[in-house]
Motif scaffolding. Structure first.
Motif, mmCIF file in Angstrom:
data_model
loop_
_atom_site.group_PDB
_atom_site.id
_atom_site.type_symbol
_atom_site.label_atom_id
_atom_site.label_comp_id
_atom_site.label_asym_id
_atom_site.label_seq_id
_atom_site.Cartn_x
_atom_site.Cartn_y
_atom_site.Cartn_z
ATOM 1 N N ARG A 166 0.816 -1.221 0.000
ATOM 2 C CA ARG A 166 0.000 0.000 0.000
ATOM 3 C C ARG A 166 0.845 1.264 0.000
ATOM 4 O O ARG A 166 0.396 2.316 -0.427
ATOM 5 C CB ARG A 166 -0.934 0.024 1.220
ATOM 6 C CG ARG A 166 -1.987 -1.046 1.217
ATOM 7 C CD ARG A 166 -3.045 -0.838 2.284
ATOM 8 N NE ARG A 166 -2.579 -0.510 3.608
ATOM 9 C CZ ARG A 166 -2.253 -1.403 4.555
ATOM 10 N NH1 ARG A 166 -2.340 -2.702 4.299
ATOM 11 N NH2 ARG A 166 -1.874 -1.003 5.749
ATOM 12 N N ASP A 226 -3.450 5.696 6.250
ATOM 13 C CA ASP A 226 -4.508 4.692 6.099
ATOM 14 C C ASP A 226 -5.840 5.199 6.661
ATOM 15 O O ASP A 226 -6.897 4.948 6.085
ATOM 16 C CB ASP A 226 -4.122 3.372 6.776
ATOM 17 C CG ASP A 226 -3.159 2.547 5.937
ATOM 18 O OD1 ASP A 226 -2.795 2.968 4.818
ATOM 19 O OD2 ASP A 226 -2.767 1.452 6.400
ATOM 20 N N GLN A 269 -10.877 -0.542 2.714
ATOM 21 C CA GLN A 269 -10.788 -1.644 3.681
ATOM 22 C C GLN A 269 -10.515 -2.974 2.977
ATOM 23 O O GLN A 269 -9.715 -3.782 3.460
ATOM 24 C CB GLN A 269 -12.060 -1.722 4.529
ATOM 25 C CG GLN A 269 -12.271 -0.536 5.450
ATOM 26 C CD GLN A 269 -11.109 -0.278 6.403
ATOM 27 O OE1 GLN A 269 -10.293 -1.141 6.695
ATOM 28 N NE2 GLN A 269 -11.020 0.949 6.900
ATOM 29 N N ALA A 270 -11.146 -3.201 1.838
ATOM 30 C CA ALA A 270 -10.890 -4.426 1.067
ATOM 31 C C ALA A 270 -9.450 -4.443 0.562
ATOM 32 O O ALA A 270 -8.768 -5.470 0.629
ATOM 33 C CB ALA A 270 -11.871 -4.530 -0.096
ATOM 34 N N TYR A 271 -8.983 -3.306 0.077
ATOM 35 C CA TYR A 271 -7.597 -3.170 -0.390
ATOM 36 C C TYR A 271 -6.625 -3.405 0.761
ATOM 37 O O TYR A 271 -5.638 -4.121 0.626
ATOM 38 C CB TYR A 271 -7.425 -1.778 -1.008
ATOM 39 C CG TYR A 271 -6.023 -1.409 -1.409
ATOM 40 C CD1 TYR A 271 -5.323 -2.146 -2.355
ATOM 41 C CD2 TYR A 271 -5.406 -0.280 -0.871
ATOM 42 C CE1 TYR A 271 -4.041 -1.784 -2.741
ATOM 43 C CE2 TYR A 271 -4.129 0.093 -1.250
ATOM 44 C CZ TYR A 271 -3.455 -0.661 -2.188
ATOM 45 O OH TYR A 271 -2.189 -0.296 -2.565
ATOM 46 N N ARG A 272 -6.933 -2.844 1.915
ATOM 47 C CA ARG A 272 -6.082 -2.977 3.106
ATOM 48 C C ARG A 272 -5.981 -4.434 3.561
ATOM 49 O O ARG A 272 -4.917 -4.888 3.968
ATOM 50 C CB ARG A 272 -6.653 -2.105 4.220
ATOM 51 C CG ARG A 272 -5.815 -2.058 5.449
ATOM 52 C CD ARG A 272 -6.438 -1.126 6.450
ATOM 53 N NE ARG A 272 -5.577 -0.951 7.578
ATOM 54 C CZ ARG A 272 -5.837 -0.167 8.586
ATOM 55 N NH1 ARG A 272 -6.953 0.533 8.609
ATOM 56 N NH2 ARG A 272 -5.011 -0.058 9.588
ATOM 57 N N ARG A 273 -7.083 -5.161 3.499
ATOM 58 C CA ARG A 273 -7.055 -6.575 3.891
ATOM 59 C C ARG A 273 -6.243 -7.416 2.906
ATOM 60 O O ARG A 273 -5.624 -8.394 3.281
ATOM 61 C CB ARG A 273 -8.476 -7.130 3.988
ATOM 62 C CG ARG A 273 -9.209 -6.737 5.247
ATOM 63 C CD ARG A 273 -10.509 -7.496 5.413
ATOM 64 N NE ARG A 273 -11.455 -7.232 4.333
ATOM 65 C CZ ARG A 273 -12.307 -6.205 4.304
ATOM 66 N NH1 ARG A 273 -12.319 -5.336 5.297
ATOM 67 N NH2 ARG A 273 -13.131 -6.046 3.297
ATOM 68 N N ARG A 274 -6.218 -7.003 1.670
ATOM 69 C CA ARG A 274 -5.589 -7.777 0.598
ATOM 70 C C ARG A 274 -4.099 -7.466 0.425
ATOM 71 O O ARG A 274 -3.323 -8.333 0.027
ATOM 72 C CB ARG A 274 -6.344 -7.476 -0.702
ATOM 73 C CG ARG A 274 -6.086 -8.351 -1.850
ATOM 74 C CD ARG A 274 -6.986 -8.028 -3.047
ATOM 75 N NE ARG A 274 -6.681 -6.732 -3.670
ATOM 76 C CZ ARG A 274 -7.448 -5.651 -3.626
ATOM 77 N NH1 ARG A 274 -8.601 -5.663 -3.002
ATOM 78 N NH2 ARG A 274 -7.084 -4.534 -4.225
ATOM 79 N N PRO A 309 -0.371 -5.802 1.933
ATOM 80 C CA PRO A 309 0.371 -5.366 3.126
ATOM 81 C C PRO A 309 0.784 -3.897 3.032
ATOM 82 O O PRO A 309 0.830 -3.315 1.950
ATOM 83 C CB PRO A 309 1.584 -6.286 3.149
ATOM 84 C CG PRO A 309 1.742 -6.804 1.775
ATOM 85 C CD PRO A 309 0.385 -6.784 1.151
#
Length: 181
Positions: free
Chosen positions: A113, A156, A168-173, A175
């Protein structure tokens, strides 16, 4: 140190820094800025300065350290150039969002990210591998991680507030700045 090591340091740093000077920044003011992230910048600057607190000019040439340094000096500019290209005019030093800010998930942002922070970590590792005793390198990396964590958490939070579930989906996927962790 030999002239070769100094040349590697100089070329590595210049190759890494150049895209930051060439990048087109957004000339408008940010819609939202969180100046607390500047504490992270201060800690990162301290981390870089820690590396130089030894008599590096007296260090003995060790091929494995130079090889490791070259490896990180290749990764760092690769990440800084591609990250800034992907960000375009959204890049700024302060943690902030423009009125027309978009969530960038292409290029190196597919793997981490915050690839610019990854490039900064690579510069610390490249420089430290060449000029610092291992203890100073460990201390420097620790201070760098603390400073970077401050910035990552603030950035973030800004992105989550703006992009909600998409971020949030990007953050979970993906690092934060250390791949595969």
């Amino acid at each position: 140190m030999h002239a070769t090591e100094y040349a590697i340091l100089a070329v590595g740093w210049i190759a890494w820094l150049l895209p930051f000077f060439l990048a087109k920044r957004n000339s408008g003011s940010a819609q939202i800025v969180d100046r607390r992230a500047r504490w992270g910048v201060v800690l990162v600057a301290i981390a870089y300065s820690i590396l130089w607190q030894s008599r590096f000019w007296e260090m003995q040439f060790q091929a494995w350290r130079v090889g490791l340094s070259v490896f990180f000096f290749i990764l760092a500019p690769l990440l800084s150039w591609t990250s800034l290209r992907a960000l375009g005019r959204q890049w700024r030093i302060d943690a902030g969002l423009n009125a027309n800010h978009q969530l960038v998930v292409s290029g190196p942002y597919r793997m981490v990210r915050h690839p610019i922070y990854t490039s900064m970590l690579c510069i610390i590792l490249a420089t430290g591998s060449m000029v610092a005793p291992m203890l100073l390198l460990v201390v420097s990396v620790t201070v760098f991680i603390i400073g970077t964590e401050i910035r990552v958490r603030i950035e973030d939070a800004l992105l989550a507030a703006r992009f909600g579930a998409q971020f949030q989906a990007y953050r979970r996927r993906v690092p934060a700045y250390i791949p595969f962790i």
